[in-house]
Design a protein around this motif. Structure first.
Motif, PDB file in Angstrom:
ATOM      1  N   LYS A 116      13.119   0.834  -7.175  1.00  0.00           N
ATOM      2  CA  LYS A 116      14.156   0.454  -6.208  1.00  0.00           C
ATOM      3  C   LYS A 116      14.331   1.563  -5.154  1.00  0.00           C
ATOM      4  O   LYS A 116      14.422   1.278  -3.959  1.00  0.00           O
ATOM      5  N   GLN A 117      14.383   2.823  -5.603  1.00  0.00           N
ATOM      6  CA  GLN A 117      14.529   3.943  -4.673  1.00  0.00           C
ATOM      7  C   GLN A 117      13.336   4.031  -3.727  1.00  0.00           C
ATOM      8  O   GLN A 117      13.499   4.276  -2.526  1.00  0.00           O
ATOM      9  N   ARG A 118      12.126   3.821  -4.264  1.00  0.00           N
ATOM     10  CA  ARG A 118      10.925   3.843  -3.424  1.00  0.00           C
ATOM     11  C   ARG A 118      11.020   2.784  -2.331  1.00  0.00           C
ATOM     12  O   ARG A 118      10.749   3.053  -1.170  1.00  0.00           O
ATOM     13  N   GLU A 119      11.402   1.584  -2.724  1.00  0.00           N
ATOM     14  CA  GLU A 119      11.509   0.489  -1.755  1.00  0.00           C
ATOM     15  C   GLU A 119      12.568   0.778  -0.702  1.00  0.00           C
ATOM     16  O   GLU A 119      12.354   0.514   0.485  1.00  0.00           O
ATOM     17  N   GLU A 120      13.685   1.337  -1.129  1.00  0.00           N
ATOM     18  CA  GLU A 120      14.761   1.656  -0.179  1.00  0.00           C
ATOM     19  C   GLU A 120      14.311   2.714   0.832  1.00  0.00           C
ATOM     20  O   GLU A 120      14.542   2.574   2.034  1.00  0.00           O
TER      21      GLU A 120
ATOM     22  N   ASP B 253       2.076   6.646  -6.856  1.00  0.00           N
ATOM     23  CA  ASP B 253       1.077   7.614  -7.339  1.00  0.00           C
ATOM     24  C   ASP B 253       1.580   9.046  -7.179  1.00  0.00           C
ATOM     25  O   ASP B 253       1.370   9.890  -8.047  1.00  0.00           O
ATOM     26  N   LEU B 254       2.241   9.306  -6.063  1.00  0.00           N
ATOM     27  CA  LEU B 254       2.705  10.664  -5.768  1.00  0.00           C
ATOM     28  C   LEU B 254       3.956  11.062  -6.530  1.00  0.00           C
ATOM     29  O   LEU B 254       4.112  12.213  -6.917  1.00  0.00           O
ATOM     30  N   SER B 255       4.863  10.098  -6.735  1.00  0.00           N
ATOM     31  CA  SER B 255       6.155  10.439  -7.333  1.00  0.00           C
ATOM     32  C   SER B 255       6.248  10.131  -8.820  1.00  0.00           C
ATOM     33  O   SER B 255       7.117  10.672  -9.500  1.00  0.00           O
ATOM     34  N   GLY B 256       5.368   9.281  -9.328  1.00  0.00           N
ATOM     35  CA  GLY B 256       5.410   8.934 -10.747  1.00  0.00           C
ATOM     36  C   GLY B 256       6.761   8.382 -11.144  1.00  0.00           C
ATOM     37  O   GLY B 256       7.344   7.560 -10.442  1.00  0.00           O
ATOM     38  N   ALA B 257       7.280   8.860 -12.255  1.00  0.00           N
ATOM     39  CA  ALA B 257       8.549   8.357 -12.790  1.00  0.00           C
ATOM     40  C   ALA B 257       9.767   9.061 -12.188  1.00  0.00           C
ATOM     41  O   ALA B 257      10.897   8.758 -12.553  1.00  0.00           O
ATOM     42  N   PHE B 258       9.548   9.991 -11.273  1.00  0.00           N
ATOM     43  CA  PHE B 258      10.667  10.745 -10.705  1.00  0.00           C
ATOM     44  C   PHE B 258      11.545   9.901  -9.795  1.00  0.00           C
ATOM     45  O   PHE B 258      12.692  10.242  -9.554  1.00  0.00           O
ATOM     46  N   ILE B 259      10.987   8.827  -9.259  1.00  0.00           N
ATOM     47  CA  ILE B 259      11.746   7.936  -8.383  1.00  0.00           C
ATOM     48  C   ILE B 259      11.597   6.517  -8.914  1.00  0.00           C
ATOM     49  O   ILE B 259      10.484   6.090  -9.255  1.00  0.00           O
ATOM     50  N   SER B 260      12.686   5.780  -8.946  1.00  0.00           N
ATOM     51  CA  SER B 260      12.624   4.398  -9.427  1.00  0.00           C
ATOM     52  C   SER B 260      11.965   3.506  -8.379  1.00  0.00           C
ATOM     53  O   SER B 260      11.892   3.853  -7.196  1.00  0.00           O
TER      54      SER B 260
ATOM     55  N   ASP C 127       0.836  -1.214   0.000  1.00  0.00           N
ATOM     56  CA  ASP C 127       0.000   0.000   0.000  1.00  0.00           C
ATOM     57  C   ASP C 127       0.864   1.256   0.000  1.00  0.00           C
ATOM     58  O   ASP C 127       0.608   2.210  -0.740  1.00  0.00           O
ATOM     59  N   LEU C 128       1.903   1.254   0.839  1.00  0.00           N
ATOM     60  CA  LEU C 128       2.808   2.404   0.925  1.00  0.00           C
ATOM     61  C   LEU C 128       3.511   2.649  -0.410  1.00  0.00           C
ATOM     62  O   LEU C 128       3.612   3.795  -0.864  1.00  0.00           O
ATOM     63  N   ILE C 129       3.979   1.570  -1.015  1.00  0.00           N
ATOM     64  CA  ILE C 129       4.665   1.673  -2.314  1.00  0.00           C
ATOM     65  C   ILE C 129       3.721   2.253  -3.368  1.00  0.00           C
ATOM     66  O   ILE C 129       4.097   3.142  -4.146  1.00  0.00           O
ATOM     67  N   GLU C 130       2.484   1.761  -3.394  1.00  0.00           N
ATOM     68  CA  GLU C 130       1.518   2.230  -4.398  1.00  0.00           C
ATOM     69  C   GLU C 130       1.232   3.721  -4.252  1.00  0.00           C
ATOM     70  O   GLU C 130       1.166   4.451  -5.251  1.00  0.00           O
ATOM     71  N   VAL C 131       1.064   4.189  -3.011  1.00  0.00           N
ATOM     72  CA  VAL C 131       0.800   5.617  -2.806  1.00  0.00           C
ATOM     73  C   VAL C 131       2.015   6.441  -3.196  1.00  0.00           C
ATOM     74  O   VAL C 131       1.888   7.464  -3.881  1.00  0.00           O
ATOM     75  N   LEU C 132       3.190   5.987  -2.797  1.00  0.00           N
ATOM     76  CA  LEU C 132       4.410   6.712  -3.161  1.00  0.00           C
ATOM     77  C   LEU C 132       4.587   6.737  -4.673  1.00  0.00           C
ATOM     78  O   LEU C 132       4.995   7.751  -5.241  1.00  0.00           O
TER      79      LEU C 132
END
Length: 175
Positions: free
Chosen positions: A131-135, A122-129, A115-120
């Protein structure tokens, strides 16, 4: 109450005020009612997803699809109660509860790493990979004493936000 042809009585206004914990004044409720009637184009007494999406600010919001799950079919009283969480008079607790519901996409009372990954996303789009989101999220959870596998309840969610020192300053103008 809810039909574009109906009139809001003093009793209706007081009932709505009570339902939203007096976070809106009577005049604000009248203003919200006018807006509700504008959105309720077919005078059904509730607002559909399509009608919500007719509001440009709502449609452009990266979390609009998640918000639609929470708002589709709201009558006027529930519409005001939903908006009350965005009021300047709402408590931090009320604001956190609505944010928790946005993250809890399946409405099971738990927020997972997915859920956290999906929201992030949605919010960040392609600006963050991915892998970066997960980290970032793994580190955030770890710092707050949780693991990727943890399911966060509302109290856990509050603890993480509090640990990060986040301030909840979200408002929706009524006019």
């Amino acid at each position: 109450m809810g039909s574009a042809l109906s009139v809001l009585t003093q009793y209706d206004i007081e009932e709505v005020q009570e339902h939203c914990n007096h976070l809106f004044t009577q005049q604000e409720i009248v203003t919200l009612y006018k807006r509700f009637c504008q959105l309720d184009r077919n005078s059904k007494g509730f607002i559909s997803s399509d009608e919500f999406l007719s509001v440009p600010e709502f449609a452009m919001n990266p979390l609009s699809q998640r918000l639609l799950k929470m708002t589709d079919g709201l009558n006027f009283k529930d519409f005001v109660a939903f908006l009350s969480a965005f009021s300047a008079r709402a408590t931090v607790q009320q604001k956190i509860e609505i944010i928790f519901k946005v993250y809890d996409s399946d409405s099971n009372g738990k927020v997972t790493f997915k859920d956290l990954i999906e929201v992030l996303q949605d919010l960040s789009g392609a600006f963050i990979s991915d892998k970066q989101r997960e980290e970032v999220l793994s580190q955030l959870l770890q710092e707050a004493g949780y693991k990727k596998e943890s399911s966060l309840m509302l109290d856990d969610f509050i603890k993480i936000l509090d640990h990060q020192g986040l301030k909840m300053e979200v408002e929706i103008p009524v006019d």
